[in-house]
Design a protein around this motif. Sequence first.
Motif, PDB file in Angstrom:
ATOM      1  N   PHE A  33      43.640  45.340  32.077  1.00 59.86           N
ATOM      2  CA  PHE A  33      44.852  45.833  32.747  1.00 59.86           C
ATOM      3  C   PHE A  33      45.882  46.332  31.730  1.00 59.86           C
ATOM      4  N   ASN A  37      40.180  40.265  31.809  1.00 59.49           N
ATOM      5  CA  ASN A  37      40.820  40.948  32.934  1.00 59.49           C
ATOM      6  C   ASN A  37      42.224  41.400  32.549  1.00 59.49           C
ATOM      7  N   ILE A  53      37.240  34.572  37.531  1.00 58.94           N
ATOM      8  CA  ILE A  53      38.357  34.803  36.608  1.00 58.94           C
ATOM      9  C   ILE A  53      39.262  33.579  36.568  1.00 58.94           C
ATOM     10  N   VAL A  55      40.103  45.692  41.559  1.00 63.41           N
ATOM     11  CA  VAL A  55      40.590  44.312  41.470  1.00 63.41           C
ATOM     12  C   VAL A  55      41.944  44.156  42.160  1.00 63.41           C
TER      13      VAL A  55
HETATM   14  C1  LIG Z   1      43.788  40.438  36.425  1.00 60.78           C
HETATM   15  O1  LIG Z   1      44.885  40.776  35.606  1.00 60.78           O
HETATM   16  C2  LIG Z   1      45.954  41.373  36.311  1.00 60.78           C
HETATM   17  C3  LIG Z   1      46.959  41.849  35.279  1.00 60.78           C
HETATM   18  O2  LIG Z   1      47.342  40.801  34.422  1.00 60.78           O
HETATM   19  C4  LIG Z   1      46.535  40.364  37.267  1.00 60.78           C
HETATM   20  O3  LIG Z   1      47.583  40.965  38.000  1.00 60.78           O
HETATM   21  C5  LIG Z   1      45.448  39.907  38.223  1.00 60.78           C
HETATM   22  O4  LIG Z   1      45.934  38.879  39.030  1.00 60.78           O
HETATM   23  C6  LIG Z   1      44.241  39.414  37.452  1.00 60.78           C
HETATM   24  N1  LIG Z   1      43.186  39.181  38.388  1.00 60.78           N
HETATM   25  C7  LIG Z   1      42.764  37.967  38.704  1.00 60.78           C
HETATM   26  C8  LIG Z   1      41.684  37.893  39.716  1.00 60.78           C
HETATM   27  O5  LIG Z   1      43.224  36.987  38.167  1.00 60.78           O
END
Ligand SMILES: *[C@@H]1O[C@H](CO)[C@@H](O)[C@H](O)[C@H]1NC(C)=O
Length: 777
Positions: free
Chosen positions: A180, A176, A166, A222
């Motif tokens: 969310f 991602n 990511i 996650v």
């Molecule tokens: C995925 O998105 C969420 C919400 O924006 C964020 O908090 C999280 O850090 C993200 N995950 C990664 C691995 O970047």
Amino acid sequence: MAANYSNVNNASSPYGSGDPYYSQSTGYITPQTPPKKKTSGWIKFGVPVALIIIVAAVLGGVFGSRASKNSTSASSAAAAASASSVKKEIGIFATGTDSLYGLPIYPSTTNSAAFSSPTFISTQDSTLAWPQDSFKPSSPSITNLRPDRPRLIAPSYKWAALPTLIANDPYMSYWNQTIFMNATIWYNADPVPYILDGGNGILDPARQVKQRIKAFSYCYRVSNDTKWLDRTWVELQNAAGNLTGGWGPNNSTKWNPVHFLDTAEMTAAYAIGYDWLYDVWSDTQKQAIMWSMITYGLNNGAIAYSDHDTSYYGWWTKGTQGNWNCVCNGGLTMGALAILNDDPTGVAQALLQQTIPSALGNCILATSSDGTWSETPDYWYFGTTGLAELAASVQSATGSDLGLLSTNANLHLGALYHMYVTGPGSLFNWGDNGVNKYTATANAVMFYGQAFDKPAYQLFQRDALDAADPWNMFWYNPTVSGAFWDGLALDHYFDNSTDQWASMRSSWADENALFVGAKAGTLQGHQSHNDLDCGDFVVDALGARWFGELGDENYLVPGYFSNDDQDSQRWLYYRKRTEGQNVVLVGGANQNVKAAPTVKFDSSNTVQGATTVADVSSDSTAYFVSDLTSAYFNVTSMKRGIRMINARKQVLVQDEINSQAPVQWRAHTNATVSLSNNNQTATLTIGDATMVVELVNPPSGAAFSTVAATRLPTDPTLPAGGEDLPNDTVTVLAVSLPAGQYTLQVLMTPQWPGLSQGSLKSPGSVALDQWSLSSHP
Ligand SMILES: *[C@@H]1O[C@H](CO)[C@@H](O)[C@H](O)[C@H]1NC(C)=O
Ligand SMILES: *[C@@H]1O[C@H](CO)[C@@H](O)[C@H](O)[C@H]1NC(C)=O
Ligand SMILES: *[C@@H]1O[C@H](CO)[C@@H](O)[C@H](O)[C@H]1NC(C)=O
Ligand SMILES: *[C@@H]1O[C@H](CO)[C@@H](O)[C@H](O)[C@H]1NC(C)=O
Ligand SMILES: *[C@@H]1O[C@H](CO)[C@@H](O)[C@H](O)[C@H]1NC(C)=O
Ligand SMILES: *[C@@H]1O[C@H](CO)[C@@H](O)[C@H](O)[C@H]1NC(C)=O
Ligand SMILES: *[C@@H]1O[C@H](CO)[C@@H](O)[C@H](O)[C@H]1NC(C)=O
Ligand SMILES: *[C@@H]1O[C@H](CO)[C@@H](O)[C@H](O)[C@H]1NC(C)=O
Ligand SMILES: *[C@@H]1O[C@H](CO)[C@@H](O)[C@H](O)[C@H]1NC(C)=O
Ligand SMILES: *[C@@H]1O[C@H](CO)[C@@H](O)[C@H](O)[C@H]1NC(C)=O
Ligand SMILES: *[C@@H]1O[C@H](CO)[C@@H](O)[C@H](O)[C@H]1NC(C)=O
């Protein structure tokens, strides 16, 4: 140039302010009306000065990338690192989305290092590498499952790789974030209510429950934030009827097995919740989820399989090559795999012996030898999603696809089919379009890209609006590099006799491109989802659909799905009748359901290069000529040809008719139509775009008229309680002639920006039998 891409990753929607599905205050919204398309000025004829510079730069990128394929691992690691930094620099290729289908808009300028031929770059760099599965049993079987959880689609090693992937890939980062964002909206909403709809049962709620369970479970894994775990539990309790007020009937029919798609989608939802969160549920919770799945899902699957000749639940278990077999076997298989070895009843194990053979004998054959889906281009979404979820679950759980991906050697062409059936603004959406999609996406294209090693598939789908899906966090391979259109042919003919259709376009990366879809094909064997439409076509240009499809009748009208015989009640409804298509109508009658057209197709085989602006040479063309005689009663012969002329700037539709009954050329349009004084020219307008449609060398008496898109006075009456949906905004452009022998040439000229009359071509008079690539210079 770089300015076009700057801050893309910082915007709330990485698709930028052009994303019509996104609102700053509420996130993603469902558009009530299709967003109106703007015609942007950048495309087209006469290469803009800026592009000449870009073309030179792109060549460097292409050669750089091609060289990397043959290079040593050291330089391929360097190429991978460079591709990664380029990706991060430019962010997401598409700068916005448009149209009913949320298709991407690409910038007219190109980044030389990124827009190169599609490839997966092999790399040893752990921050970039696509994780490899170590679970490789020597004799895979449907009951020999990976020892750790999750089993379904996303094994633990892939979750472990996610944070790094990511962080390094703009698409994964955007997806991602979007997952969310959506999950947060659903988190704050009430659990999905039980709504039983007469025709589609609880399919909408079932797919909404599945959408939420996927998203909540993903977010928990996650983030480790237990709020997602708790919210998943609420949704699972709700659709099991365990919250105040209940949910549906209080017996084994809660998930509506009489419409088994509903049961299957609910079972898939519970399977994901059970499996993805297996390690964090209490034993009591696991038991509760499992028993709901057994009682409302799997046991009904066993009934469907126990008596498939007579059980209404199970008609789809054999002899049916369409979306039902894929979705139903997909859901049951996911449910059974999730609880196998925990299930004390044996139903999971028993079902797995039935669902896989059933899918191998039915579902996988819904993709024909040329890739076309047996039902319609829109039903492809449902069926192919079911198949992708089934195959991906079996693959992750057993270490093998168990033949689901290999038995039909042409399965991978299903992705190519979707790419070509997608026009610049919409699908060539013949036949029925199906119900709300929710979890039915085009992401099988992403899965096929990974499964069949086709980087172009992944590059195509990753720019689609529906790509922001938990599945793609595991199906997308971020080492993919390049542009899907680089080296991709502008035209393709799908030659299986069941559909026989062609896709022709002037560019892959231009929302204003010219696009023609044309079809012949047989009229039976499409799971009663097709129309009587041999010879049908659609035309897109200047960001608008000029001639298009009417789509579904109300699914609940009497006899709509009765059968596909000549006297079927389905063929009484305007949208399904021949008069409701863009074809020649003979004697006001429907076409012959036994039609067996023949087709001749040819193309200059023009491919698009790396740049988003296709460089189309003056002799670039494609044509589709069909002999439709067998599709009509009362004709001696009937042939239709459709071709691109004038370097893909104009379209010619030519019909050679010899009929004993009166004929009417018909084409349905959303445009405002105005006719010239002599009725030989129709000027169509949609928004600020214009298309001129002319009769060329018309036979005596031929003239355009406009008629309403409504049933003819001579049509047989509808079944009691039947009704046609109105289409007040659609006009039929028509040419009516008495019985006789005619050649009708209809020339379509989109009024491209800067087009001079002198640059237009008149097609001359070339008989269809004489059509060739060079017959219309
Ligand atoms: C995925 O998105 C969420 C919400 O924006 C964020 O908090 C999280 O850090 C993200 N995950 C990664 C691995 O970047
Ligand atoms: C979540 O928990 C797992 C297992 O304990 C751990 O490996 C992972 O780093 C945690 N993730 C976050 C975002 O805290
Ligand atoms: C099912 O049972 C619940 C209580 O457990 C009740 O509220 C609901 O009305 C019942 N539904 C039906 C259809 O009987
Ligand atoms: C289940 O309950 C519904 C609603 O109460 C009822 O109509 C149906 O006949 C019942 N079915 C079975 C198999 O008990
Ligand atoms: C719901 O309640 C029923 C009856 O107590 C139980 O069998 C089932 O496992 C429960 N399901 C869930 C998801 O809580
Ligand atoms: C069309 O595709 C089907 C598979 O769905 C195949 O059985 C058949 O042979 C194909 N027909 C032709 C003419 O290729
Ligand atoms: C997010 O929500 C929108 C609107 O409901 C929907 O179209 C889209 O498919 C959802 N995306 C995901 C990843 O669930
Ligand atoms: C009219 O526009 C709608 C919405 O874009 C489209 O679905 C339909 O196919 C168009 N109809 C025709 C006849 O072109
Ligand atoms: C035709 O009319 C129906 C009902 O008004 C509408 O739902 C549908 O979108 C229209 N279809 C097209 C293709 O314009
Ligand atoms: C063929 O044409 C004749 C004369 O117009 C008409 O009576 C007959 O119904 C037509 N047959 C069909 C199948 O359309
Ligand atoms: C053109 O069509 C209109 C309306 O259908 C009709 O009134 C008019 O007479 C026609 N003109 C010619 C020259 O045929």
